[in-house]
Design a protein around this motif. Structure first.
Motif, PDB file in Angstrom:
ATOM      1  N   ARG A 212       0.808  -1.082  -0.031  1.00  0.00           N
ATOM      2  CA  ARG A 212      -0.093   0.081   0.156  1.00  0.00           C
ATOM      3  C   ARG A 212       0.715   1.374   0.234  1.00  0.00           C
ATOM      4  O   ARG A 212       0.630   2.249  -0.708  1.00  0.00           O
ATOM      5  N   ARG A 213       1.990   1.202   0.934  1.00  0.00           N
ATOM      6  CA  ARG A 213       2.712   2.394   0.804  1.00  0.00           C
ATOM      7  C   ARG A 213       3.534   2.756  -0.668  1.00  0.00           C
ATOM      8  O   ARG A 213       3.558   3.745  -1.165  1.00  0.00           O
TER       9      ARG A 213
ATOM     10  N   ASN B  68      -0.643   2.627  -3.339  1.00  0.00           N
ATOM     11  CA  ASN B  68      -1.981   3.689  -3.013  1.00  0.00           C
ATOM     12  C   ASN B  68      -1.637   4.807  -3.840  1.00  0.00           C
ATOM     13  O   ASN B  68      -0.632   5.366  -3.611  1.00  0.00           O
ATOM     14  N   PRO B  69      -2.713   5.172  -4.546  1.00  0.00           N
ATOM     15  CA  PRO B  69      -2.402   6.381  -5.183  1.00  0.00           C
ATOM     16  C   PRO B  69      -2.411   7.620  -4.442  1.00  0.00           C
ATOM     17  O   PRO B  69      -2.976   7.787  -3.220  1.00  0.00           O
ATOM     18  N   ARG B  70      -1.930   8.891  -4.826  1.00  0.00           N
ATOM     19  CA  ARG B  70      -1.864   9.991  -4.238  1.00  0.00           C
ATOM     20  C   ARG B  70      -2.971  10.800  -4.934  1.00  0.00           C
ATOM     21  O   ARG B  70      -3.307  10.819  -6.345  1.00  0.00           O
TER      22      ARG B  70
ATOM     23  N   ASN C 103      -0.458  17.619  -4.284  1.00  0.00           N
ATOM     24  CA  ASN C 103       0.420  18.048  -2.903  1.00  0.00           C
ATOM     25  C   ASN C 103       0.087  16.889  -1.902  1.00  0.00           C
ATOM     26  O   ASN C 103       0.321  17.230  -0.824  1.00  0.00           O
ATOM     27  N   GLY C 104      -0.507  15.720  -2.212  1.00  0.00           N
ATOM     28  CA  GLY C 104      -0.706  14.781  -1.048  1.00  0.00           C
ATOM     29  C   GLY C 104       0.639  14.440  -0.493  1.00  0.00           C
ATOM     30  O   GLY C 104       1.538  14.212  -1.133  1.00  0.00           O
ATOM     31  N   VAL C 105       0.499  14.086   0.584  1.00  0.00           N
ATOM     32  CA  VAL C 105       1.634  13.785   1.682  1.00  0.00           C
ATOM     33  C   VAL C 105       1.301  12.400   2.409  1.00  0.00           C
ATOM     34  O   VAL C 105       0.305  12.160   2.517  1.00  0.00           O
TER      35      VAL C 105
ATOM     36  N   GLY D 245       2.055   5.784   6.342  1.00  0.00           N
ATOM     37  CA  GLY D 245       3.261   5.924   5.454  1.00  0.00           C
ATOM     38  C   GLY D 245       2.357   5.948   3.882  1.00  0.00           C
ATOM     39  O   GLY D 245       3.078   5.553   3.037  1.00  0.00           O
ATOM     40  N   VAL D 246       1.084   6.057   3.966  1.00  0.00           N
ATOM     41  CA  VAL D 246       0.401   5.985   2.531  1.00  0.00           C
ATOM     42  C   VAL D 246       0.012   7.343   2.067  1.00  0.00           C
ATOM     43  O   VAL D 246      -0.279   8.140   2.997  1.00  0.00           O
ATOM     44  N   TYR D 247      -0.059   7.445   0.983  1.00  0.00           N
ATOM     45  CA  TYR D 247      -0.683   8.823   0.230  1.00  0.00           C
ATOM     46  C   TYR D 247      -2.198   8.891   0.338  1.00  0.00           C
ATOM     47  O   TYR D 247      -2.784  10.016   0.605  1.00  0.00           O
ATOM     48  N   SER D 248      -2.742   7.681   0.340  1.00  0.00           N
ATOM     49  CA  SER D 248      -4.320   7.705   0.634  1.00  0.00           C
ATOM     50  C   SER D 248      -4.531   6.156   1.184  1.00  0.00           C
ATOM     51  O   SER D 248      -4.007   5.442   1.249  1.00  0.00           O
ATOM     52  N   HIS D 249      -5.933   6.226   1.494  1.00  0.00           N
ATOM     53  CA  HIS D 249      -6.529   4.978   1.805  1.00  0.00           C
ATOM     54  C   HIS D 249      -7.310   4.358   0.935  1.00  0.00           C
ATOM     55  O   HIS D 249      -8.278   3.358   1.167  1.00  0.00           O
TER      56      HIS D 249
END
Length: 856
Positions: free
Chosen positions: A461-462, A465-467, A471-473, A478-482
């Motif tokens: 997932r880290r 997983n998509p951003r 500007n996603g952090v 440790g993932v950009y999104s769920h």
């Protein structure tokens, strides 16, 4: 602006005038339109949704249909109703039953879509609008809550006239232990997906109760074929009584339900006799463990035994008991004539991995990420389209819904419905031979999972997983999104349910192989075969995909195959071939480029054919399989590596050709088990150094371990066991499967078994003075009054240590840390009522055990 104090009352005059006018106008409207005003006064309440169904079939089918209707309606807050004006249950039970439906729903739920024809399996049904329930729903899980069960037991109370007749039949046996036996023959003999048990099953089941209750037991046999019963010697014994025919199904059901215990053969009628009777009163229910032929077209993918049979019921078979071997094997006596087996049965976990649609572009990279974890094996992989996404999501998360509620899961998975091509998924079956269990979460979120899978899941997932924005952090995980690209059944318990839901091979199928040589899951283990030496230049590979110069279904020489291209350095040709085969669903084993690299690294052409360890701890030959037309049916990759190494004349196994015996891997000739507990040359014999009592104990332990893994614990002096076992002593044993252990014990014919709970039982050997020796069987540890938690069953099996006694006997014990903890827990659990348990503290002191926490 502020009004002067004296003028402020004038401000309310317009408001008062408006209220007076409004009241006058409302009364005028009420006089002219009284019905409309009454409607306006009624509160606006939405109607409760209805769940309808049409009852079909005979008694057992209708009972399942009614019970599941009540249970599903209750769980969804709906009103249950039936479309039948008259149905069979009305004439047998007091009810009251659901009334006729006020309206019918246009939505059909139940055995629809991906659940089509899954008649003996559970699937979570969430419905809030009017709907019609289709199918059979033959699973106790649909009505397992206490509230629903209480409702059903009142509803399914037999009518007085039926109870009066059954009471007269049962009256002569008032002082006996009554065991009902139901034999459904008739129409069921013609149904290929159901197997009628042989006489050995009934003999075994009846002897189980005879051994337990002695001369007090009486068997009442009810059947639709009394003529057949009269011709069977097993049913002519003095303690067997056949229920007279002609009283009707309701009376037979009442008689069987009035028995203390129950033996069922096949069919739903016997199931309900057991549920209404022995199951409800704390009796024991024995069922035929081989009832369903899951290879039959009707039952394939339609039956989940854990959903059909309640866990408290005891399976028995008419053949040698199926083994459940997933743990380390014990070692045969040193005097064995056979070479020691270097393998041990696997103590692993199966997991299902789902790649959601937005993870599929990273398919091969994710598989390589999986292989970065040591020793993982991908047993099956495929891109698949599900008919409907929501039912599949419900299946994947059904256990989570039960634990934490549907709202959380719905919020967690909502993004999946908005994905492009959301119905297309990747499914992988993954085996981890060395799982590491760990507890996660607190309260209702608490779960015991395989830490290796949890770490793998979050690593993927880290990375993938998509951003969701430029500007996603990364967050705390440790993932950009769920919007997770992957789901893994990290507990190891849900894999089969998902695989069966998708109609792909389950874990049992993936582990199926021939007893002497390896065959993949998609090739039935052949009964006719021979070993032939062939020239690989005369053998062909059938292409599984069309790409470049290759055409699916066309055979090519090994030197013209994509496999040989890879073996000689042209990896891109094979990569394109694999990609085409994967997308077409033709290559379902782990045939990735990375897998081929790993094979080439470990495969030694000069040592072909080699012996490899299997899941069950047996060594088997790893050989190329061909058919009569000299086409490779398994082993194309190895064949290419052999030819690339200039080795062309090799032994292969030709399927369908009688004659010839494969080269031995020094496994035992009977190929039945690697766990011959206290066995000399694979034959049970009395050990001269042991007393009669000790030999009896050894015989029982041997018979149990031939069928399921076990570890002996709380043995004071392991090196002296069983020489130090004395009269009246207990022996504590952890088993992989309590049901299978008890079924094994029942075959011996002498012990008395007391089932204390779904996870514990006593097996006692009596003599004229009382209990001579007891085996205390545990399927899991339970110490509710102590704060420190017991070690898990998997952890104990995984780390168990082999002990060899002076008598030359081998067995397994826990590690010293597990032994210390178990003794400490037992002392604190019983210290207030059983002072003798203090000996465990003394044992811990002598062995330098650590101090644990205090009791609750």
């Amino acid at each position: 602006l502020r009004f002067p104090f004296m003028l402020r009352p004038l401000c309310v005059l317009p408001i008062l005038m408006a209220l007076v006018c409004g009241t006058i106008m409302f009364h005028m409207f009420q006089q002219m339109f009284p019905d409309n005003v009454s409607a306006m006064k009624r509160p606006m309440v939405s109607e409760t949704a209805t769940l309808s169904r049409t009852l079909v079939g005979r008694m057992g089918n209708q009972l399942f249909q009614m019970a599941s209707l009540i249970g599903i309606a209750e769980s969804n807050g709906m009103i249950p109703c039936v479309t039948n004006k008259q149905f069979l249950l009305n004439t047998t039970f007091v009810g009251p039953f659901p009334t006729a439906c006020p309206r019918s729903g246009n939505v059909s739920v139940g055995e629809v879509g991906v659940h089509q024809n899954r008649f003996a399996a559970y699937n979570l049904i969430i419905q809030k609008t009017d709907a019609h329930l289709s199918g059979y729903q033959q699973s106790w899980k649909f009505f397992s809550t206490r509230k629903v069960e209480d409702t059903l037991r009142k509803m399914f109370t037999l009518r007085t006239e039926i109870q009066n007749i059954s009471a007269s039949v049962l009256a002569p046996f008032a002082d006996s232990i009554k065991v009902g036996v139901h034999l459904r023959r008739g129409d069921h003999l013609a149904l290929g997906y159901l197997r009628f048990p042989k006489g050995a099953y009934f003999k075994k089941a009846m002897n189980y109760f005879r051994n337990k209750y002695g001369q007090r037991v009486r068997f009442l046999v009810a059947s639709d074929d009394n003529a057949w019963i009269s011709g069977q010697a097993i049913f002519q014994a003095e303690d067997v009584h056949t229920v007279p025919a002609g009283n009707g199904a309701g009376v037979d059901l009442a008689i069987l339900a009035g028995c203390n215990h129950m033996i069922i053969s096949l069919g739903t009628f016997g199931w309900w006799a057991a549920w209404l009777g022995a199951h409800a009163t704390g009796g024991e229910v024995v069922y035929y463990g081989d009832e369903f032929d899951t290879n039959h077209l009707i039952a394939s993918g339609a039956v989940e035994k854990a959903d059909y049979f309640p866990p408290e019921w005891i399976p028995m078979w008419d053949t040698p008991i199926p083994r459940q071997m997933n743990g380390p094997g014990s070692i045969a006596r040193a005097t064995s004539n056979f070479s020691p087996n270097p393998c041990s049965a696997s103590n692993g976990m199966w997991h299902a991995i789902i790649l959601w649609a937005h993870g599929l572009p990273h398919y091969e990279s994710i598989i390589e990420e999986i292989h970065n974890v040591t020793n993982l094996w991908v047993g099956y992989q495929r891109i698949k389209t599900v008919q409907a996404l929501e039912p599949f999501i419900d299946k994947v998360y059904e256990d989570d819904v039960m634990r934490v509620g549907g709202k959380h899961i719905a919020a967690k998975t909502g993004y999946l419905k908005n994905l492009s091509n959301s119905n297309t998924i990747g499914i992988l079956a993954l085996f981890d031979p060395t799982p590491k269990t760990k507890e996660y979460g607190e309260g209702r979120w608490k779960i015991t999972a395989n830490q290796r899978m949890v770490d793998l899941k979050w690593a993927i997932r880290r990375r993938f997983n998509p951003r969701l924005s430029p500007n996603g952090v990364r967050d705390g995980y440790g993932v950009y999104s769920h919007h997770h690209v992957i789901h893994i059944t990290d507990t190891g318990e849900d894999a089969d349910g998902i695989l069966q839901f998708l109609r792909v091979p389950d874990t049992s199928a993936l582990m199926r192989t021939h007893s002497v040589f390896f065959t993949p899951w998609h090739i039935p283990a052949p009964s006719m075969y021979s070993v032939q030496e062939v020239d690989l230049s005369d053998v062909h590979i059938v292409c599984a995909a069309s790409v470049g110069n290759f055409t699916a279904g066309k055979q090519v020489a090994i030197t013209n195959s994509p496999h040989y291209a890879f073996a000689t350095g042209n990896v891109s040709v094979y990569a394109a071939y694999y990609e085409a085969g994967r997308l077409a669903g033709a290559l379902t084993d782990d045939h990735t480029v990375g897998a081929f690299h790993r094979l080439r690294k470990v495969f030694r052409p000069s040592e072909y054919p080699s012996c490899v360890c299997g899941f069950d701890g047996l060594q088997r030959l790893s050989m190329i399989l061909i058919n009569a037309k000299k086409r490779i049916v398994d082993g194309a990759h190895r064949a290419a590596l052999l030819v690339a190494a200039n080795i062309t004349k090799v032994p292969v196994i030709q399927i369908g050709e009688p004659g010839g015996t494969p080269i031995s891997c020094n496994a035992r000739p009977d190929q039945t088990t690697t766990l011959d507990f206290f066995v000399q040359n694979a034959t049970r014999r009395m050990v001269p150094a042991l007393s009669k009592l000790q030999n009896t104990l050894v015989l029982w332990l041997q018979h149990i371990q031939e069928h399921t893994d076990m570890v002996l614990f709380k043995v004071d002096y392991p090196q002296r066991f069983p020489l130090d076992v004395k009269y009246g002593q207990d022996v504590d044993v952890l088993v992989r499967s309590l049901d299978i252990a008890l079924a094994a014990v029942a075959e011996i014919g002498s012990p008395v078994v007391h089932r204390l709970s779904p996870h514990q039982a006593h097996v006692d050997h009596y003599d004229n003075h009382g209990i001579a020796v007891r085996i205390d069987l545990y399927e899991q540890f339970f110490f509710p009054n102590v704060a420190w938690e017991a070690p898990s069953k998997n952890a104990v099996f995984q780390s168990a240590i082999t002990v060899t006694s002076p008598a030359g006997l081998t067995w397994l014990r826990p590690t010293i840390l597990h032994e210390c903890r178990l003794r400490w827990l037992e002392y604190h659990q019983y210290k207030g009522t059983r002072p003798s348990k203090k000996r465990h503290l003394e044992w811990n002191r002598q062995h330098g055990c650590p101090q644990f926490y205090s009791s609750k």
